[in-house]
Design a protein around this motif. Structure first.
Motif, short mmCIF file in Angstrom:
data_model
loop_
_atom_site.label_atom_id
_atom_site.label_comp_id
_atom_site.label_asym_id
_atom_site.label_seq_id
_atom_site.Cartn_x
_atom_site.Cartn_y
_atom_site.Cartn_z
N GLU A 33 1.14 -8.20 -4.26
CA GLU A 33 0.15 -9.05 -3.51
C GLU A 33 1.04 -10.30 -2.81
O GLU A 33 0.67 -10.70 -1.83
N MET A 34 1.81 -10.83 -3.51
CA MET A 34 2.67 -11.92 -3.20
C MET A 34 3.52 -11.36 -1.83
O MET A 34 3.89 -12.47 -0.83
N ALA A 35 4.12 -10.23 -1.72
CA ALA A 35 4.73 -9.44 -0.87
C ALA A 35 4.04 -9.05 0.58
O ALA A 35 4.58 -8.43 1.25
N GLY A 36 2.81 -9.27 0.50
CA GLY A 36 2.06 -8.86 1.44
C GLY A 36 1.03 -7.56 1.34
O GLY A 36 0.54 -6.96 2.60
N SER A 37 0.89 -6.92 0.47
CA SER A 37 0.47 -5.44 0.26
C SER A 37 -0.14 -5.48 -1.02
O SER A 37 0.37 -5.59 -2.24
N ASN A 38 -1.47 -5.24 -1.27
CA ASN A 38 -2.12 -5.27 -2.64
C ASN A 38 -2.22 -3.98 -2.93
O ASN A 38 -1.34 -2.95 -2.32
N TYR A 39 -2.92 -3.65 -4.20
CA TYR A 39 -2.63 -2.22 -4.84
C TYR A 39 -3.33 -1.14 -4.13
O TYR A 39 -3.25 -0.17 -4.43
N LYS A 40 -4.19 -1.67 -3.33
CA LYS A 40 -4.72 -0.36 -2.38
C LYS A 40 -4.17 -0.18 -1.08
O LYS A 40 -4.33 0.47 -0.33
N GLY A 41 -2.98 -1.09 -0.85
CA GLY A 41 -2.28 -0.95 0.48
C GLY A 41 -2.59 -1.71 1.50
O GLY A 41 -2.34 -1.72 2.61
#
Length: 306
Positions: A33-41
């Motif tokens: 999430e911090m790097a720009g992509s959540n667990y759903k992509g």
């Protein structure tokens, strides 16, 4: 514990982060999430670009999967499947020292990644592991690596040189497809197979030595390698696949081994820079359709056994 340490109000503001200690699935979900992509992509507001995990250790647990759809959980000392997939804002990353494996799609789509050191001890790089990492200009592959998956470096168009470790025996399908800046490539003597489209469109590759243990060049293996100037095929080569060297327009000299039995269709099509071909076979190899289509016979000398 990472969500508690950082908190929701700060996680999208941090650009540089160093983590010391154990990391599990819950922590990894937060890192994504911090790097720009959540667990759903899906994209987030995360701004993390520099991540240092050199003093961290990846462990089982956490109770949450960090990548939805693939149900990915962390495992001890493994950069798991799709670990950083879609984290295009990452520019620099230091990995934990003890990792042994890089999973499928681990860095897929990390187009902003320009710096990455792979620690010693890694034995396997999964399929699509660095797919589309177009910002990488150099990468040192540890000596312990014995397996490189298909599509592993597909589209790594910024890579300029690469040395394959001596334990690798197979170059998989599309492994280095469109590594268009690659000018130097060292293949170890351990290589036995070069599969379909392995180096297709490596347009700046100027020279190449194919290891002596290779017996067959698969279809499109070097198609579009337009800067290749000369190639000597190993003496054990018995066959060349269709379109294997299609469009290698700067190829000026070709040496075909005495064991060669078959050349498939369009294998050297549009190799219009050829000026000499040396054939050491006592019998003419079986030639499929349009093997040398587009080559200028008036400028090319064919040398055969006396």
């Amino acid at each position: 514990t990472l969500p508690d340490r950082i908190g929701s109000s700060r996680k999208y503001k941090i650009t540089n982060l160093k983590i010391i200690g154990e990391i599990n699935g819950t922590d990894w979900k937060m890192i994504r999430e911090m790097a720009g992509s959540n667990y759903k992509g899906e994209p987030t507001e995360g701004k993390l670009s520099v991540l240092d995990l050199s003093e961290a250790r990846i462990v089982n647990g956490g109770g949450e999967y960090y990548c939805y759809g693939y149900n990915c959980y962390t495992s001890n000392d493994v950069i798991g499947e799709y670990a950083f997939k879609g984290c295009s804002g990452l520019t620099s990353l230091n990995l934990p020292a003890g990792i042994t494996e890089i999973g499928d799609g681990a860095f897929e789509g990390c187009s902003g990644l320009t710096s990455l050191n792979l620690p010693a001890g890694i034995t396997s790089i999964g399929s699509r592991a660095f797919y589309g990492c177009s910002g990488l200009t150099s990468l040192n592959l540890p000596a312990d690596i014995t397996y490189i998956g298909l599509y592993a470096f597909y589209g790594c168009s910024g890579l300029t040189s690469l040395t394959i470790p001596t334990g690798v025996s197979i170059i998989n399908e599309y492994a280095f497809y469109d590594c268009s800046s690659l000018t130097r490539l060292d293949l170890p003597s351990s290589i036995r197979e070069i599969y379909h489209s392995a180096f297709m469109n490596c347009r700046n590759l100027t020279s190449l030595t194919i290891p002596s243990n290779v017996t067959y060049i698969s279809s499109r293996a070097f198609s579009g390698c337009s800067s290749l100037k000369n190639i000597t095929l190993p003496t054990r080569i018995f066959g060349i696949g269709d379109n294997a060297f299609y469009g290698c327009s700067n190829l000026n000299s070709l040496t075909l081994s005495y064991e060669l039995r078959e050349i498939n269709e369009y294998a050297f099509c549009d190799c219009n820079g050829l000026t000499s071909i040396y054939v050491y076979a006592d019998k003419v190899p079986k030639m499929r359709e349009d093997v040398f289509k587009g080559c200028d016979a008036t400028k090319c000398i064919l040398y055969v056994p006396k």
